[in-house]
Design a protein around this motif. Structure first.
Motif, PDB file in Angstrom:
ATOM      1  N   UNK A 208     -43.015   2.057 -19.642  1.00 58.30           N
ATOM      2  CA  UNK A 208     -41.822   1.956 -20.384  1.00 58.30           C
ATOM      3  C   UNK A 208     -40.824   2.712 -20.313  1.00 58.30           C
ATOM      4  N   UNK A 209     -40.985   3.912 -20.028  1.00 55.43           N
ATOM      5  CA  UNK A 209     -39.983   5.153 -19.829  1.00 55.43           C
ATOM      6  C   UNK A 209     -39.366   5.368 -18.518  1.00 55.43           C
ATOM      7  N   UNK A 210     -39.927   4.349 -17.595  1.00 57.21           N
ATOM      8  CA  UNK A 210     -39.387   4.153 -16.208  1.00 57.21           C
ATOM      9  C   UNK A 210     -40.141   5.002 -15.224  1.00 57.21           C
ATOM     10  N   UNK A 211     -40.955   5.909 -15.708  1.00 52.71           N
ATOM     11  CA  UNK A 211     -41.572   6.893 -14.990  1.00 52.71           C
ATOM     12  C   UNK A 211     -42.681   6.247 -13.721  1.00 52.71           C
ATOM     13  N   UNK A 212     -42.852   6.883 -12.862  1.00 50.94           N
ATOM     14  CA  UNK A 212     -43.599   6.149 -11.868  1.00 50.94           C
ATOM     15  C   UNK A 212     -45.075   6.390 -12.371  1.00 50.94           C
ATOM     16  N   UNK A 320     -30.763   4.050 -22.103  1.00 51.23           N
ATOM     17  CA  UNK A 320     -31.584   3.105 -22.304  1.00 51.23           C
ATOM     18  C   UNK A 320     -32.463   3.390 -23.409  1.00 51.23           C
ATOM     19  N   UNK A 321     -33.289   2.408 -23.979  1.00 53.39           N
ATOM     20  CA  UNK A 321     -34.341   2.661 -24.879  1.00 53.39           C
ATOM     21  C   UNK A 321     -35.546   2.251 -24.427  1.00 53.39           C
ATOM     22  N   UNK A 326     -47.956   4.467 -27.018  1.00 51.66           N
ATOM     23  CA  UNK A 326     -48.997   4.920 -27.930  1.00 51.66           C
ATOM     24  C   UNK A 326     -48.816   4.550 -29.128  1.00 51.66           C
ATOM     25  N   UNK A 327     -47.693   4.833 -29.735  1.00 56.24           N
ATOM     26  CA  UNK A 327     -47.404   4.711 -31.323  1.00 56.24           C
ATOM     27  C   UNK A 327     -46.064   3.714 -31.683  1.00 56.24           C
ATOM     28  N   UNK A 328     -45.759   3.090 -30.426  1.00 47.63           N
ATOM     29  CA  UNK A 328     -44.554   2.201 -30.648  1.00 47.63           C
ATOM     30  C   UNK A 328     -43.049   2.877 -31.344  1.00 47.63           C
ATOM     31  N   UNK A 329     -43.331   4.063 -31.233  1.00 42.17           N
ATOM     32  CA  UNK A 329     -42.058   4.815 -31.650  1.00 42.17           C
ATOM     33  C   UNK A 329     -40.541   4.694 -30.877  1.00 42.17           C
ATOM     34  N   UNK A 330     -39.513   4.471 -31.369  1.00 38.65           N
ATOM     35  CA  UNK A 330     -38.603   3.932 -30.620  1.00 38.65           C
ATOM     36  C   UNK A 330     -37.816   5.510 -30.104  1.00 38.65           C
ATOM     37  N   UNK A 331     -37.386   5.202 -28.655  1.00 37.36           N
ATOM     38  CA  UNK A 331     -36.784   6.520 -28.229  1.00 37.36           C
ATOM     39  C   UNK A 331     -35.497   5.975 -27.266  1.00 37.36           C
TER      40      UNK A 331
END
Length: 419
Positions: A208-212, A320-321, A326-331
């Motif tokens: 979700x964070x776009x990391x590989x 981007x968000x 793991x905890x569905x916290x918003x970033x």
């Protein structure tokens, strides 16, 4: 001219430019005006690429061409999608005598709109193949220490990942391992009846964070076919066995591919992950197999981030968000447009590379096929596929008929295809 006529832009100008059409159809230099009646709505991602790609590519050309050699071609396709630079079909209104262009789409996997259509096509193909039975989702993941090995060479290493998943499922189905007091070691026992599973495997390369983060989603039928025309329910999956066998099979394949330099990494991973690599195999309740297929296919063939997750783009920076897995916290993450483009390029798939694969009895027709009940019968297939065609897709998504004049609502007459 008929529907099969394809001409060059030069021929099109010779045939139709002398006619009296709105002056904004062409620019003063005779080139097509990309904004004329194209109905193009550039998404934010395409706009970011259009604004910054030339700079990013010139600055990082050597690196980009080495790791993702199809990047320049694919990015330019996204930028040109639907604006007639990729070709178009021309239509004329019989009442207004105005001309309408329907631009060709880019078909790129980085394009948010084309990727959506690709996903819908793949969903229908899978649904037409699947049998009417329960299916379960499995997710085969790899630890972060291994991810770099699958970035390059991409096709070679991702093939290994698919191969490891396939071998793991067949092993779980037909093999067992027990400690033999007589031999004083773990012994492999193979089933006399060789069973065949049926499953679809989907490659996802990002979190979700776009990391590989390459991993494989599997949608597997809860039944198995024996070599004596047997069809048996199969709904028990040993999580520990899945994780440990996947770990061993994958590391052995990587050692064979990489060579002796991988031995120390292999040993470290065996010691660190004593319970194997995580494999999700819990029975996930879907309302229907269609929902399950759409769930695991949603990231296949589209941009690694959806348009609605772009919180802000100011021409220089992109915000981007994402919700943490793991905890569905918003970033929210703010990076430069250059960083954003390079991050997206990590997940660019090589041209024509298959990221959705069929295995077991879903791969080829078998003896019991004619006795199995398909999820979608042949009568319904043509009806369902008709809804994927351009006109009905636009009507459904935008409540607009692309083949009617936007001024007087008359049905447009086809003129010519320009390539």
């Amino acid at each position: 001219m008929n529907n099969k006529d394809y001409v060059s832009l030069e021929v099109f100008k010779e045939l139709y430019l002398p006619n009296s059409y709105d002056e904004n159809m062409f620019r003063s230099d005779g080139s097509l005006n990309p904004d004329y009646n194209s109905f193009k709505k550039t998404g934010t991602i395409a706009q970011i690429l259009e604004d910054h790609w030339d700079f990013v590519y010139s600055k990082n050309k050597e690196t980009i061409d080495y790791y993702r050699p199809n990047a320049d071609k694919e990015i330019k396709k996204v930028i040109d999608c639907y604006n007639k630079d990729l070709g178009f079909s021309a239509y004329e209104c019989p009442e207004c005598h105005d001309m309408i262009f329907v631009g060709n789409t880019c078909k790129s996997r980085l394009c948010s709109s084309c990727g959506y259509k690709y996903k819908n096509d793949r969903v229908e193909n899978i649904l037409e193949t699947a049998y009417r039975c329960n299916h379960r989702q499995l997710v085969f993941t790899i630890p972060k220490e291994l991810r770099k090995f699958f970035f390059f060479p991409f096709e070679q290493r991702i093939d290994i990942l698919f191969k490891a998943v396939n071998a793991t499922i067949y092993s779980i189905l037909n093999d067992s391992f027990k400690y033999s007091k007589f031999k004083n070691k773990i012994v492999k026992y193979s089933s006399k009846i060789k069973f065949t599973p049926g499953f679809f495997a989907f490659l996802h390369t990002f979190g979700r964070d776009l990391k590989w983060n390459p991993h494989i989603h599997v949608l597997i039928a809860e039944l198995k076919l024996g070599n004596s025309n047997q069809c048996v329910k199969w709904n028990y999956f040993n999580y520990d066995a899945l994780s440990k066998r996947f770990q061993k099979i994958l590391l052995d394949l990587l050692l064979k591919d990489i060579g002796k330099e991988f031995i120390s990494t292999k040993n470290v991973l065996f010691n660190k992950y004593k319970n194997g690599f995580y494999v999700y195999a819990e029975p996930k309740e879907f309302k229907s197999i269609k929902e399950g297929v759409e769930y695991v296919t949603r990231y296949c063939g589209r941009a690694p981030i959806s348009e609605n997750r772009i919180v802000n783009y100011d021409g220089t920076n992109v915000t981007f968000s994402y919700n943490d897995h793991y905890d569905e916290s918003y970033h929210e993450v703010t990076i430069t447009a250059e960083q954003f483009i390079m991050m997206i390029l990590r997940h660019l798939i090589p041209t024509n590379y298959k990221i959705i694969r069929y295995y077991g009895f879903y791969r080829k027709k078998h003896k019991l096929h004619d006795t199995m009940v398909l999820l979608i019968n042949k009568i319904k297939r043509n009806i369902r596929k008709s809804f994927l065609k351009h006109r009905l897709s636009i009507l459904k998504s935008f409540n607009r008929d692309p083949y009617k004049c936007p001024k007087c609502d008359s049905k447009l007459n086809f003129i010519i295809c320009v390539t």
